[in-house]
Design a protein around this motif. Structure first.
Motif, PDB file in Angstrom:
ATOM      1  N   PHE A   1      46.716  -1.013  32.802  1.00  0.00           N
ATOM      2  CA  PHE A   1      46.701  -2.583  33.419  1.00  0.00           C
ATOM      3  C   PHE A   1      45.369  -2.771  32.991  1.00  0.00           C
ATOM      4  O   PHE A   1      44.103  -2.760  33.717  1.00  0.00           O
ATOM      5  CB  PHE A   1      46.475  -3.030  34.859  1.00  0.00           C
ATOM      6  N   PRO A   2      45.273  -3.994  32.096  1.00  0.00           N
ATOM      7  CA  PRO A   2      45.754  -4.559  31.719  1.00  0.00           C
ATOM      8  C   PRO A   2      46.205  -3.855  30.451  1.00  0.00           C
ATOM      9  O   PRO A   2      47.278  -4.020  29.676  1.00  0.00           O
ATOM     10  CB  PRO A   2      45.091  -4.962  30.832  1.00  0.00           C
ATOM     11  N   ASP A   3      45.435  -2.787  29.009  1.00  0.00           N
ATOM     12  CA  ASP A   3      45.490  -1.981  28.500  1.00  0.00           C
ATOM     13  C   ASP A   3      44.120  -1.230  28.232  1.00  0.00           C
ATOM     14  O   ASP A   3      43.583  -1.003  29.039  1.00  0.00           O
ATOM     15  CB  ASP A   3      45.314  -3.594  27.339  1.00  0.00           C
ATOM     16  N   GLY A   4      43.796  -0.314  27.112  1.00  0.00           N
ATOM     17  CA  GLY A   4      43.029   0.717  26.629  1.00  0.00           C
ATOM     18  C   GLY A   4      43.922   1.844  26.466  1.00  0.00           C
ATOM     19  O   GLY A   4      44.976   2.095  26.019  1.00  0.00           O
ATOM     20  N   GLY A   5      43.248   2.609  26.565  1.00  0.00           N
ATOM     21  CA  GLY A   5      43.586   4.211  26.510  1.00  0.00           C
ATOM     22  C   GLY A   5      43.761   5.021  26.850  1.00  0.00           C
ATOM     23  O   GLY A   5      42.051   5.557  28.173  1.00  0.00           O
ATOM     24  N   VAL A   6      44.130   6.333  27.067  1.00  0.00           N
ATOM     25  CA  VAL A   6      44.328   7.520  28.277  1.00  0.00           C
ATOM     26  C   VAL A   6      44.854   8.436  26.682  1.00  0.00           C
ATOM     27  O   VAL A   6      45.381   8.896  25.972  1.00  0.00           O
ATOM     28  CB  VAL A   6      45.498   7.283  28.775  1.00  0.00           C
ATOM     29  N   ALA A   7      43.869   9.446  27.237  1.00  0.00           N
ATOM     30  CA  ALA A   7      43.639  10.699  26.151  1.00  0.00           C
ATOM     31  C   ALA A   7      44.900  11.930  27.167  1.00  0.00           C
ATOM     32  O   ALA A   7      46.023  12.206  26.051  1.00  0.00           O
ATOM     33  CB  ALA A   7      42.950  11.230  26.524  1.00  0.00           C
ATOM     34  N   ARG A   8      44.623  12.103  28.148  1.00  0.00           N
ATOM     35  CA  ARG A   8      45.325  13.019  28.393  1.00  0.00           C
ATOM     36  C   ARG A   8      46.516  12.165  29.816  1.00  0.00           C
ATOM     37  O   ARG A   8      46.242  11.932  31.125  1.00  0.00           O
ATOM     38  CB  ARG A   8      45.444  14.604  29.244  1.00  0.00           C
ATOM     39  N   LEU A   9      47.898  12.321  30.064  1.00  0.00           N
ATOM     40  CA  LEU A   9      48.995  12.537  31.297  1.00  0.00           C
ATOM     41  C   LEU A   9      49.497  13.351  31.676  1.00  0.00           C
ATOM     42  O   LEU A   9      49.977  14.152  30.981  1.00  0.00           O
ATOM     43  CB  LEU A   9      49.590  11.371  31.264  1.00  0.00           C
ATOM     44  N   ARG A  10      48.960  14.657  32.722  1.00  0.00           N
ATOM     45  CA  ARG A  10      49.257  15.487  33.556  1.00  0.00           C
ATOM     46  C   ARG A  10      49.758  15.358  35.285  1.00  0.00           C
ATOM     47  O   ARG A  10      49.610  14.808  35.737  1.00  0.00           O
ATOM     48  CB  ARG A  10      47.919  16.581  33.463  1.00  0.00           C
ATOM     49  N   VAL A  11      51.179  15.599  35.018  1.00  0.00           N
ATOM     50  CA  VAL A  11      52.144  15.554  36.133  1.00  0.00           C
ATOM     51  C   VAL A  11      52.264  17.603  36.715  1.00  0.00           C
ATOM     52  O   VAL A  11      53.220  18.261  36.314  1.00  0.00           O
ATOM     53  CB  VAL A  11      53.080  15.112  35.243  1.00  0.00           C
ATOM     54  N   HIS A  12      51.515  17.320  37.695  1.00  0.00           N
ATOM     55  CA  HIS A  12      51.853  18.891  38.161  1.00  0.00           C
ATOM     56  C   HIS A  12      52.320  18.601  39.299  1.00  0.00           C
ATOM     57  O   HIS A  12      52.588  18.147  39.649  1.00  0.00           O
ATOM     58  CB  HIS A  12      50.710  19.118  38.837  1.00  0.00           C
ATOM     59  N   GLY A  13      53.677  19.696  38.839  1.00  0.00           N
ATOM     60  CA  GLY A  13      54.529  20.161  40.708  1.00  0.00           C
ATOM     61  C   GLY A  13      55.567  20.997  40.277  1.00  0.00           C
ATOM     62  O   GLY A  13      55.624  22.229  39.799  1.00  0.00           O
ATOM     63  N   GLU A  14      56.159  21.259  40.916  1.00  0.00           N
ATOM     64  CA  GLU A  14      57.237  22.204  41.366  1.00  0.00           C
ATOM     65  C   GLU A  14      58.716  22.478  40.382  1.00  0.00           C
ATOM     66  O   GLU A  14      59.191  21.315  41.062  1.00  0.00           O
ATOM     67  CB  GLU A  14      57.904  22.299  42.725  1.00  0.00           C
ATOM     68  N   ALA A  15      58.640  22.844  39.545  1.00  0.00           N
ATOM     69  CA  ALA A  15      60.281  22.480  38.702  1.00  0.00           C
ATOM     70  C   ALA A  15      61.214  22.573  39.618  1.00  0.00           C
ATOM     71  O   ALA A  15      61.238  23.541  40.463  1.00  0.00           O
ATOM     72  CB  ALA A  15      60.371  23.679  37.414  1.00  0.00           C
ATOM     73  N   LEU A  16      62.392  22.143  39.450  1.00  0.00           N
ATOM     74  CA  LEU A  16      63.523  22.248  40.460  1.00  0.00           C
ATOM     75  C   LEU A  16      64.841  22.190  39.531  1.00  0.00           C
ATOM     76  O   LEU A  16      65.516  21.090  38.864  1.00  0.00           O
ATOM     77  CB  LEU A  16      63.724  20.901  41.362  1.00  0.00           C
ATOM     78  N   PRO A  17      65.699  23.003  39.709  1.00  0.00           N
ATOM     79  CA  PRO A  17      66.730  23.301  38.066  1.00  0.00           C
ATOM     80  C   PRO A  17      67.947  22.637  38.926  1.00  0.00           C
ATOM     81  O   PRO A  17      67.769  23.107  40.250  1.00  0.00           O
ATOM     82  CB  PRO A  17      66.798  24.595  37.786  1.00  0.00           C
TER      83      PRO A  17
END
Length: 341
Positions: free
Chosen positions: A152-168
């Motif tokens: 919001f509203p615009d701009g730059g993001v270098a990295r998005l890290r989504v940490h968690g536990e995989a559940l197949p």
């Protein structure tokens, strides 16, 4: 894990993640959001669209609204925290961000994802700082396959890290039969490690062969009489048939020896693979014997790799099958984390 950042990044490109859509990427490509490693920057490096950034950057908005990107997780699972890294974005970062999650069946198109009413908030609209790893814990217990980053509203993001536990999906493991039950994508996870000096032990559990030494787990050099180790919780209670300890690309810093032990939840450790000499740059594939041979086919929920005295390994694979009890426990977790239609 006391810090959710020690959990694997479920969105990482090397785990199979992908940035499937963004409404704008005028200055820098959306795919940079999930690139492994920290963002880099070279000052006064200009292309046809302006300064070159190792991240995702949208144009300046001149109308109401916000920008967003959708990421397909490489390993669907339960998100425990996100990091919105605005490294090197000092005068062009978004003041606020939000992250939503979606559990989608099959392989939906972008149009399907945009129209899906099932998006739920993981991170409410929150303030962020520029040139900073903005760290946010997530309390949702729902399994998600996709996340949506809104800025919001615009701009730059270098990295998005989504940490968690995989559940197949348990049905997937049923159909595959013998699988790598230590793999992140199948629900394996690191739960303890002696040394993370050079790289994360999560690298041991990612899919595919390594492409360099930097894609493995490497410890600092020991100057004492101890040894390094890593403990992995498997997808569920399992019987392991083949263990694989891969030292590919570790030419002069592979461990000299290794042992592998197993245990059931809360139980005592017992031997799976005795102390064995390791060769550099080699996939060591070891068949575990039947129960009458030292009990090596006993069910396990956890395995522990000890390396002597230190060094690095590229991959750890534990090929086997879930027990009846392990399959039932995984199904209960799946039902609890998967919204009903």
């Amino acid at each position: 894990m006391t810090d959710f950042r020690q959990l694997p990044d479920l969105a990482l490109r090397t785990l199979g993640g992908g940035v499937v859509w963004a409404n704008d990427e005028a200055f820098a490509a959306r795919e940079n959001l999930i690139t492994p490693g920290p963002a880099t920057y070279e000052p006064a490096t200009f292309g046809h669209k302006g300064q070159v950034y190792d991240g995702w950057e949208t144009r300046r908005r001149r109308e109401p609204g916000h920008d967003e990107a959708i990421v397909r997780l490489g390993a669907p699972g339960i998100v425990r925290g996100v990091v919105v890294d605005t490294a090197w974005f000092t005068g062009n970062y978004p003041p606020e961000v939000a992250v939503d999650g979606l559990a989608a069946a099959g392989h939906p198109s972008v149009a399907d994802l945009l129209a899906d009413p099932g998006w739920e908030p993981l991170l409410p609209r929150s303030a962020v700082k520029g040139d900073t790893e903005n760290v946010f814990a997530v309390t949702s217990d729902r399994r998600v396959t996709h996340v949506r980053l809104r800025i919001f509203p615009d701009g730059g993001v270098a990295r998005l890290r989504v940490h968690g536990e995989a559940l197949p999906d348990p049905r997937l493991l049923d159909a595959l039969g013998t699988v790598d039950l230590a793999a992140i994508e199948n629900g394996g996870r690191v739960v303890g490690c002696s040394n993370l000096f050079y790289s994360s032990p999560n690298n041991l559990l990612v899919p595919g062969p390594p492409r360099s030494m930097g894609e493995g787990w490497e410890t600092s050099r020991r100057r004492d009489d101890g040894n390094d180790w890593v403990e992995v919780a498997l997808a569920g209670e399992s019987v392991i048939g083949v263990a694989e300890i891969d030292t590919s690309y570790f030419l002069h810093n592979a461990p000299g020896w290794a042992t592998l032990r197993g245990r059931r939840e809360g139980g005592e450790w017992f031997g799976l693979v005795p102390r064995t000499a390791l060769q550099p740059d080699t996939r060591h594939r070891i068949v575990l014997g039947p129960p009458e041979q030292s009990g090596q086919a006993r069910p396990v929920t956890h395995v522990r790799l000890d390396i002597f005295p230190d060094g690095g390994a590229a991959r750890l694979r534990m090929h086997g099958r879930l027990t009846t009890e392990g399959r039932e426990a995984l199904d209960l977790r799946w039902q609890a984390a998967t919204p009903r239609a």
